[in-house]
Design a protein around this motif. Structure first.
Motif, mmCIF file in Angstrom:
data_model
loop_
_atom_site.group_PDB
_atom_site.id
_atom_site.type_symbol
_atom_site.label_atom_id
_atom_site.label_comp_id
_atom_site.label_asym_id
_atom_site.label_seq_id
_atom_site.Cartn_x
_atom_site.Cartn_y
_atom_site.Cartn_z
ATOM 1 N N LEU A 1 34.363 84.912 119.737
ATOM 2 C CA LEU A 1 35.298 83.975 120.332
ATOM 3 C C LEU A 1 34.573 82.710 120.798
ATOM 4 N N LEU A 2 35.040 81.532 120.305
ATOM 5 C CA LEU A 2 34.502 80.246 120.746
ATOM 6 C C LEU A 2 35.417 79.579 121.759
ATOM 7 N N GLY A 3 36.681 79.933 121.749
ATOM 8 C CA GLY A 3 37.602 79.357 122.712
ATOM 9 C C GLY A 3 39.042 79.563 122.294
ATOM 10 N N GLY B 1 32.973 79.606 127.251
ATOM 11 C CA GLY B 1 31.658 79.906 127.813
ATOM 12 C C GLY B 1 31.372 79.036 129.019
ATOM 13 N N LYS B 2 30.610 79.583 129.941
ATOM 14 C CA LYS B 2 30.291 78.895 131.192
ATOM 15 C C LYS B 2 29.545 77.593 130.898
#
Length: 126
Positions: free
Chosen positions: A66-68, A93-94
């Motif tokens: 998952l990238l977004g 991601g943070k």
């Protein structure tokens, strides 16, 4: 509406992919939310974790990370816009700021039927 879920083609070895993909979503109704999920095909154990988290192992295959994700309501979408709209991807991601550009149109008729006499349209539906 899982019956209208679809995937685009994979674009390999590209950090800024451009899909130029068109998809007609016939079951869209006012009030629906369009969910755009961006995945990275990558052989990693994270893919199986994503599938378990999302609860859909048929959509998330081994190798998909998952990238977004963007969840777009009718209020987010400008059906009259001439240019693509940019949306931030959540769950990227943070400390990561990832975006996706999307252009949408609300069709008043199926494109293949526009301009055809009614009897031809009925024939093609049969």
């Amino acid at each position: 509406k899982p019956e209208v879920a679809f995937k685009t083609q994979v674009i390999s070895d590209c950090l800024e992919p451009i899909w130029n993909y068109t998809q007609i979503v016939p079951a869209y109704s006012s009030g629906d939310v369009i969910v755009l999920t961006v995945l990275d095909f990558d052989e990693s154990p994270q893919a199986n974790i994503n599938a378990e988290i999302m609860g859909d192992t048929s959509f998330f295959k081994s190798g998909d990370a998952l990238l977004g994700r963007a969840m777009l309501s009718e209020d987010d979408l400008d059906f009259e816009a001439l240019d693509a709209q940019e949306f931030r991807l959540d769950e990227s991601g943070k400390g990561t700021k990832a975006y996706i550009s999307v252009q949408v149109r609300m069709l008043s008729a199926w494109p293949e039927f526009i301009g055809k006499p009614l009897h031809d349209v009925v024939f093609e539906i049969e």
